[in-house]
Design a protein around this motif. Structure first.
Motif, PDB file in Angstrom:
ATOM      1  N   THR A 134       0.646  -1.073  -0.123  1.00 22.69           N
ATOM      2  CA  THR A 134       0.138   0.140  -0.145  1.00 22.69           C
ATOM      3  C   THR A 134       1.059   1.158   0.015  1.00 22.69           C
ATOM      4  N   ASN A 135       1.840   1.253   0.445  1.00 24.70           N
ATOM      5  CA  ASN A 135       2.993   2.492   0.704  1.00 24.70           C
ATOM      6  C   ASN A 135       4.147   2.206   0.307  1.00 24.70           C
ATOM      7  N   PHE A 178      12.028   8.556   7.733  1.00 22.02           N
ATOM      8  CA  PHE A 178      10.542   9.029   6.755  1.00 22.02           C
ATOM      9  C   PHE A 178       9.795   7.614   6.600  1.00 22.02           C
ATOM     10  N   ALA A 179      10.666   6.767   6.107  1.00 19.26           N
ATOM     11  CA  ALA A 179      10.218   5.430   5.913  1.00 19.26           C
ATOM     12  C   ALA A 179       9.638   4.766   7.091  1.00 19.26           C
ATOM     13  N   HIS A 180      10.177   4.985   8.212  1.00 17.10           N
ATOM     14  CA  HIS A 180       9.775   4.140   9.364  1.00 17.10           C
ATOM     15  C   HIS A 180       8.669   4.728  10.125  1.00 17.10           C
ATOM     16  N   SER A 181       8.608   6.077  10.271  1.00 18.56           N
ATOM     17  CA  SER A 181       7.811   6.674  10.860  1.00 18.56           C
ATOM     18  C   SER A 181       6.313   6.972   9.945  1.00 18.56           C
ATOM     19  N   GLY A 182       6.574   6.721   8.654  1.00 24.23           N
ATOM     20  CA  GLY A 182       5.362   6.748   7.721  1.00 24.23           C
ATOM     21  C   GLY A 182       4.721   5.399   7.225  1.00 24.23           C
ATOM     22  N   ASN A 183       5.253   4.432   7.888  1.00 25.31           N
ATOM     23  CA  ASN A 183       4.315   3.150   8.006  1.00 25.31           C
ATOM     24  C   ASN A 183       4.839   2.713   6.353  1.00 25.31           C
TER      25      ASN A 183
END
Length: 280
Positions: free
Chosen positions: A2-3, A99-104
């Motif tokens: 999804t992301n 950004f990757a880890h906080s933005g799921n």
């Protein structure tokens, strides 16, 4: 899926990664997050007024969107894709990982130029650093390839160290998304030699235990693992390499290096990596 996060720095390799992301897993609704990081290196930048940074961010976002529209959007149908373009300030690899880890994010797809020689030893590439530290899968892309053309994936295997449930689940998911055949290969090297008959039986047990489907088992002899994986990939005309990495840092990384990072730098097909979590 999804992301999907795509770091974008205006390079040809970043454009290739973006095109790859737009066509990846087309059966799913997904959001492609295009992230451009502005690295403010010198200390005076720390005192820049917020208004100036906001203006700079808007200017860079406009440039990213313009380049994105000109070079990418006209080539693809954007059905079931939502696109978000963002600009951030900071250290490139650290900002991307944050950004990757906080933005799921579910997946990072990024371009790589590859580095070699002393630059590889002392500096490395941002893609290499992210491969080492990311807690989510990363696909490193040099030249553009359509994801639906990826039908043969090489899975280098060292049996015991690759016997990680989470890695196997993600490898199977990747294989399913792409509808590909998985080629499980043991690289026999002079420093890590095993008899073929013994290795083949171990590979059979490994494959049966994890219930792989649509796969082959292989043994390939070469001078070292990296050369063996790349040469085996060329021999069978495979389209991708997928492997786990232990994400070594500090002295362990300096002394032992990382096979995954070497492949990200030197392989000419997309390389999918996932960091295996160390057991307590």
């Amino acid at each position: 899926m999804t992301n999907i996060l795509v770091p974008y720095d205006f390079s040809d390799q970043a454009a290739n990664a973006l095109r790859f992301a737009l066509q990846f897993d087309e059966t799913q609704k997904r959001t492609v997050h295009v992230l451009h990081v502005v690295e403010l290196m010198s200390r005076p930048f720390l005192n820049i007024e917020e208004e100036v940074l906001t203006d700079l961010k808007e200017q860079v976002e406009s440039k990213v969107i313009s380049r994105f529209n000109d070079e990418v959007l006209g080539m693809f149908s954007l059905k079931d894709i939502r696109i978000e373009v963002q600009v951030a300030f900071g250290h490139i690899s650290q900002t991307i990982l944050k950004f990757a880890h906080s933005g799921n994010m579910d997946l990072i797809i990024m371009g790589t130029r590859g580095v070699s020689g002393m630059r590889e030893i002392l500096i490395g590439s941002n893609t290499e650093k992210i491969t080492r530290a990311s807690q989510i899968p990363v696909i490193a892309v040099k030249s553009f390839v359509k994801p639906d053309r990826i039908k043969n994936i090489v899975f280098p295997n060292t049996l015991m160290s690759d016997a990680d449930e989470d890695l196997i689940v993600k490898i199977k998911a990747l294989q399913h998304h792409l509808g590909a055949t998985l080629h499980i290969v043991w690289i026999n090297t002079p420093t890590n030699f095993k008899k073929d008959a013994v290795t083949r039986e171990e590979l059979k047990r490994f494959s049966k235990w994890y219930m792989f489907k649509d796969f082959t088992i292989n043994i390939y002899n070469d001078i070292n693992e990296e050369a063996g994986i790349i040469n085996f990939t060329h021999m069978i005309n495979a389209d991708m390499i997928a492997l786990g990495t232990h994400g070594r840092k500090g002295l362990a990384h300096l002394l032992n290096g990382s096979l995954a990072e070497d492949l990200v730098n030197h392989a000419d097909v997309p390389v999918w990596t996932y960091t295996i979590k160390e057991s307590d």
